[in-house]
Design a protein around this motif. Structure first.
Motif, mmCIF file in Angstrom:
data_model
loop_
_atom_site.group_PDB
_atom_site.id
_atom_site.type_symbol
_atom_site.label_atom_id
_atom_site.label_comp_id
_atom_site.label_asym_id
_atom_site.label_seq_id
_atom_site.Cartn_x
_atom_site.Cartn_y
_atom_site.Cartn_z
ATOM 1 N N ALA A 63 14.400 5.756 4.596
ATOM 2 C CA ALA A 63 15.306 6.148 5.680
ATOM 3 C C ALA A 63 16.625 6.687 5.143
ATOM 4 C CB ALA A 63 15.548 4.952 6.602
ATOM 5 N N ALA A 64 16.553 7.804 4.432
ATOM 6 C CA ALA A 64 17.778 8.384 3.893
ATOM 7 C C ALA A 64 18.757 8.789 4.992
ATOM 8 C CB ALA A 64 17.441 9.600 3.030
ATOM 9 N N VAL A 65 18.239 9.200 6.139
ATOM 10 C CA VAL A 65 19.097 9.683 7.222
ATOM 11 C C VAL A 65 19.611 8.535 8.079
ATOM 12 C CG1 VAL A 65 19.234 11.187 9.254
ATOM 13 C CG2 VAL A 65 17.929 11.917 7.238
ATOM 14 N N THR A 66 18.713 7.685 8.577
ATOM 15 C CA THR A 66 19.161 6.615 9.468
ATOM 16 C C THR A 66 19.848 5.478 8.727
ATOM 17 O OG1 THR A 66 16.891 5.726 9.435
ATOM 18 C CG2 THR A 66 17.526 7.078 11.323
ATOM 19 N N GLU A 67 19.724 5.423 7.385
ATOM 20 C CA GLU A 67 20.442 4.410 6.603
ATOM 21 C C GLU A 67 21.822 4.897 6.167
ATOM 22 O OE1 GLU A 67 20.297 1.385 5.653
ATOM 23 O OE2 GLU A 67 18.249 0.675 5.974
ATOM 24 N N LEU A 68 22.207 6.095 6.565
ATOM 25 C CA LEU A 68 23.516 6.618 6.172
ATOM 26 C C LEU A 68 24.633 5.722 6.715
ATOM 27 C CD1 LEU A 68 25.330 8.826 4.961
ATOM 28 C CD2 LEU A 68 25.098 10.080 7.121
ATOM 29 N N HIS A 69 25.560 5.348 5.839
ATOM 30 C CA HIS A 69 26.715 4.556 6.225
ATOM 31 C C HIS A 69 27.987 5.301 5.815
ATOM 32 C CE1 HIS A 69 23.649 1.470 6.506
ATOM 33 N NE2 HIS A 69 24.525 0.622 7.022
ATOM 34 N N TYR A 70 29.073 5.065 6.557
ATOM 35 C CA TYR A 70 30.352 5.669 6.205
ATOM 36 C C TYR A 70 30.753 5.239 4.792
ATOM 37 C CZ TYR A 70 30.921 7.010 11.077
ATOM 38 O OH TYR A 70 30.747 7.584 12.318
ATOM 39 N N GLY A 71 31.261 6.197 4.030
ATOM 40 C CA GLY A 71 31.690 5.912 2.669
ATOM 41 C C GLY A 71 30.584 5.994 1.643
ATOM 42 N N GLU A 72 29.338 6.277 2.085
ATOM 43 C CA GLU A 72 28.218 6.329 1.151
ATOM 44 C C GLU A 72 27.630 7.738 1.058
ATOM 45 O OE1 GLU A 72 25.350 3.305 1.996
ATOM 46 O OE2 GLU A 72 26.807 1.666 1.897
ATOM 47 N N GLU A 73 28.480 8.740 1.225
ATOM 48 C CA GLU A 73 27.981 10.111 1.197
ATOM 49 C C GLU A 73 27.438 10.499 -0.182
ATOM 50 O OE1 GLU A 73 30.583 9.741 4.736
ATOM 51 O OE2 GLU A 73 30.713 9.098 2.645
ATOM 52 N N THR A 74 28.025 9.961 -1.245
ATOM 53 C CA THR A 74 27.505 10.262 -2.584
ATOM 54 C C THR A 74 26.118 9.668 -2.762
ATOM 55 O OG1 THR A 74 29.740 10.301 -3.501
ATOM 56 C CG2 THR A 74 27.935 10.056 -5.066
ATOM 57 N N LEU A 75 25.932 8.442 -2.296
ATOM 58 C CA LEU A 75 24.623 7.804 -2.355
ATOM 59 C C LEU A 75 23.608 8.578 -1.519
ATOM 60 C CD1 LEU A 75 22.785 5.474 -3.178
ATOM 61 C CD2 LEU A 75 23.735 4.147 -1.267
ATOM 62 N N LEU A 76 24.050 9.188 -0.436
ATOM 63 C CA LEU A 76 23.155 9.983 0.402
ATOM 64 C C LEU A 76 22.445 11.052 -0.416
ATOM 65 C CD1 LEU A 76 22.032 11.027 3.132
ATOM 66 C CD2 LEU A 76 24.141 12.378 3.347
ATOM 67 N N GLY A 77 23.168 11.705 -1.310
ATOM 68 C CA GLY A 77 22.557 12.754 -2.120
ATOM 69 C C GLY A 77 21.411 12.230 -2.969
ATOM 70 N N LEU A 78 21.595 11.061 -3.567
ATOM 71 C CA LEU A 78 20.533 10.456 -4.378
ATOM 72 C C LEU A 78 19.377 10.022 -3.486
ATOM 73 C CD1 LEU A 78 20.045 9.680 -7.394
ATOM 74 C CD2 LEU A 78 20.705 7.352 -6.745
ATOM 75 N N ASN A 79 19.679 9.446 -2.326
ATOM 76 C CA ASN A 79 18.625 9.031 -1.399
ATOM 77 C C ASN A 79 17.784 10.217 -0.942
ATOM 78 O OD1 ASN A 79 19.427 6.358 -1.508
ATOM 79 N ND2 ASN A 79 20.586 6.427 0.404
ATOM 80 N N LEU A 80 18.437 11.323 -0.613
ATOM 81 C CA LEU A 80 17.700 12.505 -0.175
ATOM 82 C C LEU A 80 16.841 13.082 -1.300
ATOM 83 C CD1 LEU A 80 20.432 14.330 1.950
ATOM 84 C CD2 LEU A 80 18.346 13.237 2.810
ATOM 85 N N ALA A 81 17.410 13.092 -2.509
ATOM 86 C CA ALA A 81 16.647 13.611 -3.644
ATOM 87 C C ALA A 81 15.373 12.804 -3.851
ATOM 88 C CB ALA A 81 17.511 13.572 -4.910
ATOM 89 N N SER A 82 15.478 11.486 -3.688
ATOM 90 C CA SER A 82 14.302 10.643 -3.873
ATOM 91 C C SER A 82 13.321 10.801 -2.723
ATOM 92 C CB SER A 82 14.731 9.181 -4.009
ATOM 93 O OG SER A 82 13.721 8.415 -4.629
ATOM 94 N N ALA A 83 13.840 10.891 -1.484
ATOM 95 C CA ALA A 83 12.960 11.078 -0.331
ATOM 96 C C ALA A 83 12.152 12.361 -0.446
ATOM 97 C CB ALA A 83 13.788 11.081 0.951
ATOM 98 N N HIS A 84 12.790 13.415 -0.942
ATOM 99 C CA HIS A 84 12.095 14.689 -1.085
ATOM 100 C C HIS A 84 10.996 14.623 -2.141
ATOM 101 C CE1 HIS A 84 15.915 16.847 0.587
ATOM 102 N NE2 HIS A 84 15.115 16.420 1.547
ATOM 103 N N ARG A 85 11.122 13.696 -3.098
ATOM 104 C CA ARG A 85 10.108 13.568 -4.152
ATOM 105 C C ARG A 85 8.928 12.705 -3.734
ATOM 106 N NH1 ARG A 85 13.821 13.175 -9.711
ATOM 107 N NH2 ARG A 85 15.495 14.465 -8.884
ATOM 108 N N TYR A 86 9.053 11.984 -2.623
ATOM 109 C CA TYR A 86 8.030 11.002 -2.284
ATOM 110 C C TYR A 86 6.624 11.583 -2.083
ATOM 111 C CZ TYR A 86 8.774 6.018 -2.152
ATOM 112 O OH TYR A 86 8.872 4.712 -2.521
#
Length: 410
Positions: A63-86
């Motif tokens: 859940a890279a999108v629905t797990e997004l929290h304020y202040g974690e925009e940098t982590l979002l990039g890593l989460n999306l990169a991993s989600a795209h590889r799944y």
């Protein structure tokens, strides 16, 4: 950044020590071992029960999108990169292991039950849109059209088709099988102490008395990563256990030509408590999860079970008619900024792959790729550099404080 050992030559004697010792056999340790072995490195794993850990309790939401929290925009990039590889990761792992991992592209629906929840979701949706994410706002009627079992009082929600799921227990089993097929050696005992020689990590002493030498050591012990003796305080990972209680229920088989009880992951915040329902293709429904800062306690409590069922019942009233098959508690590895620690430490030869908190399953593919690259070449991939363990070192923190003071107006 420190140079790695030379990749393994298959012609070398089998009795030589491993190029890499991975301390911890949860999904993060296993994916690191599997990917490193795929790069030609001789790998060993130390864990009394490989394939266990937090994955046995996790719900497996990608859940890279629905797990997004304020202040974690940098982590979002890593989460999306991993989600795209799944999708590709799933294909490779299922081929390598001969096992299915329960990957489903079913999407997620995050809903609100009252005006406050609706306002919170609206704010989250605005953040998602600003971040360039694909998220669709629905009114209550549209939510119930997608999932008829939702409570009539649902006020609105977010449809995110790109947030998928996987079965973490199947994932762990498949990684274990893939590692074994790739020649990873398992020491089914715990590592008690990191050993050093010549100013660098050199292996570990195991609980059975074995002294295992290795060219490089990866500390991937989840919430226990900070407890290994012999790790210098300057590089000890600042991870802590965060307790989560989870329930598993059995879903009814859908009638011929009828609809499933739930067709996608449903999540909400009820009276300030996050709750999610994850329907598996196996007919299991995972319900979670509490978040409790209680140290190493893994007791399943009546209060935790009650709160989960109460909140889930408000969201999906029919849930109380389902058979309860399991209640369990596990420990997530939390870090000070809720982001993982990936890559080399200031002690040459010692690397970290820990602190994934609530994103361990999601970050499994990218963690494996990052750690394999680090171990094989000594290079930290670009996407992992913001998550260097050095960001928590005393030297780095001191320099950051000094810069902050210099920037203060006179």
């Amino acid at each position: 950044m420190h140079p790695s050992t030379t990749p393994t030559d298959p012609s070398r004697p089998a009795g030589r020590h491993p190029d890499v010792l991975v301390v911890g056999g949860g999904i993060i340790g296993l994916v690191t071992a599997w990917r490193a072995a795929g790069r030609g490195l001789r790998v060993a794993v130390a864990d009394p029960a490989p394939g266990g850990g937090a994955a046995a309790v996790a719900a497996g939401m990608l859940a890279a999108v629905t797990e997004l929290h304020y202040g974690e925009e940098t982590l979002l990039g890593l989460n999306l990169a991993s989600a795209h590889r799944y999708p590709r990761f799933t294909e490779e792992l299922e081929e390598a292991s001969g096992q299915r991992i329960g990957y489903r592209r079913c999407g997620t629906l995050a809903v609100a039950l009252d005006a406050d929840d609706r306002a919170h979701l609206r704010e989250l949706h605005a953040l998602q849109v600003r971040s360039g994410l694909d998220s669709q706002w629905l009114n209550g009627r549209e939510c119930r059209r997608l999932e008829p079992m939702l409570a009539p009082g649902v006020r609105g929600g977010l449809r995110v088709d790109g947030d998928h799921q996987v079965d973490p227990r199947r994932l762990a089993d498949a990684l274990l099988a893939a590692c074994e097929r790739a020649g990873v050696v398992f020491h089914r005992t715990s590592a008690e102490r990191l050993t050093t020689a010549g100013g660098r990590a050199a292996g570990a002493e195991l609980a059975d008395g074995t002294r295992l030498a290795a060219g490089q050591v990866v500390l991937a012990g989840g919430s226990h990563s900070g407890r290994l003796a012999g790790v210098p305080e300057a590089v000890r990972p600042p991870v802590r256990p965060v307790k989560g209680q989870v329930l598993r229920l059995r879903l009814p088989a859908p009638p011929p030509g009828g609809r499933a009880f739930l067709s996608r992951t449903v999540r909400a915040v009820v009276r300030g408590n996050p709750v999610y329902l994850v329907p598996r293709e196996s007919g299991e429904l995972v319900l979670g999860a509490t978040s409790e800062e209680l140290g190493w306690d893994t007791t399943v409590t009546a209060g935790g079970v009650y709160e989960l069922l109460r909140d889930a019942h408000e969201l999906v009233p029919g849930i109380t008619e389902l058979p309860l098959t399991e209640s369990r508690a596990g420990l997530r590895p939390g870090s000070p900024d809720n982001a993982p620690l990936l890559g080399p430490t200031e002690l040459p030869g010692l690397h970290l792959a820990t602190g994934h908190f609530r994103n361990g399953v999601l970050l499994t593919p990218v963690t494996g790729d990052v750690m394999a690259e680090v171990l094989a070449t000594g290079t930290v991939p670009e996407e992992a550099r913001p998550f260097s363990p050095a960001r928590f070192s005393p030297t780095t923190r001191g320099a950051a404080c000094a810069r902050a003071l210099e920037e203060q107006p006179v």
